[in-house]
Motif scaffolding. Structure first.
Motif: not given
Length: 333
Positions: A152, A176, A218, A220-223, A255, A280, A283
């Protein structure tokens, strides 16, 4: 430079890099962004040559120009390939070994990579011709995906670009993934609707649907690290029946749902065995129609030019995905 004219420069490149002689050159099918050739060497061995140049890239110039600013944009070039190869190697993910890279253009008017040849062919071919032998390879591919998706980063983008940012934090002001996908989907819809009356008829409602679904996602802070276009044709099988990823230039942090929407399209019921992380639903609801739109607009755009590959196959991809998209959204209208 035509294929006959390539023979001499490739022979010199092989001799200088690997010390062997070149017996034969055969262009392999596909290759819309780069040339892919099998080089038969003296002694019975073979290697694969990748060539990146304007002459080998059959996509419109607009696609190439957008590549730097669009995480989902045109993925082509030796720099992207080498960055992706380094990352996969670091994770222990199998991909054909890189034997030599040359961007000097001393021998060829193209960037060149020579890579290991895995002549047993693709997982797609094995699923068709040796399905019983292919099934364990699918299960091993699940392990490959688990290693990939466990990696990630705090920023989205192609591997090389994210590495340059460093791992210290998210790129300032970065959107995002859902915003990137929505923007791309709306552009694909507008372009394809101008060519296809069936899409034009549903364009206003489909635009509304895409915006509604993007708004429901919503932040998301990490990929997660994904291949981005992982069908069974982009998985080779080595002599130990291990899967090896190819066409890796699009490797990126994004994502993971984008990966799994494509995996579902290409692997059908086998996709359940490739699940790696919890997905998710919001998504997935956005990315499913967006991916279909990409698989309609992209092939149609490619066919605008002088694509030398199987043009009927490209038309079939566009038509199949258009029909599936319309079938999937029909109950919602």
């Amino acid at each position: 430079m035509d294929d006959d004219a390539l023979r001499g420069p490739l022979a010199r490149a092989v001799t200088d890099a690997l010390g062997g002689g070149l017996l034969d050159v055969r262009r392999l099918r596909g290759g819309s962004k780069k040339g892919v050739l099998r080089l038969e060497l003296a002694g019975g061995e073979s290697v694969i040559a990748y060539l990146w140049s304007a002459a080998e890239d059959h996509w419109p110039q607009a696609d190439r120009d957008a590549a730097e600013r669009d995480p989902l944009g045109h993925a082509s070039g030796l720099d992207l390939f080498e960055a992706a190869h380094r990352r996969l190697d670091s994770l222990g993910v199998r991909t054909p070994r890189l034997l030599h890279a040359d961007r000097s253009h001393r021998r060829l008017p193209a960037d060149l990579a020579l890579v290991e040849d895995l002549p047993r062919g693709s997982l797609e071919l094995m699923l068709d011709q040796e399905p019983e032998r292919a099934e364990p390879v699918v299960d091993r591919l699940a392990g490959t995906l688990a290693a990939l998706h466990a990696d990630t980063a705090p920023a989205m983008g192609k591997v090389g670009a994210v590495e340059r940012l460093g791992q210290g934090g998210r790129e300032g002001g970065q959107r995002g993934c859902e915003h990137v996908v929505l923007e791309r989907a709306l552009a694909d819809l507008a372009e394809a609707a101008g060519r296809e009356p069936r899409l034009a008829a549903v364009r206003p409602r489909l635009e509304e649907l895409l915006r509604e679904r993007a708004a429901a996602v919503r932040p998301r802070s990490r990929f997660r690290l994904i291949h981005g276009e992982l069908g069974p044709d982009h998985v080779l099988v080595d002599r130990e029946d291990r899967p090896a990823l190819i066409d890796i230039e699009g490797l990126m942090y994004f994502d993971v749902e984008w990966e799994h929407v494509f995996l579902r399209i290409r692997f059908h019921e086998r996709h359940d065995r490739l699940a790696t992380v919890e997905l998710d639903p919001a998504r997935l609801a956005l990315y499913r129609p967006a991916m279909r739109l990409s698989l309609v607009a992209g092939p149609l755009r490619l066919l605008d030019g002088a694509f030398p590959g199987d043009r009927e196959a490209m038309r079939a991809i566009a038509e199949h995905n258009l029909r599936r998209l319309l079938d999937e959204i029909a109950p919602l209208f």
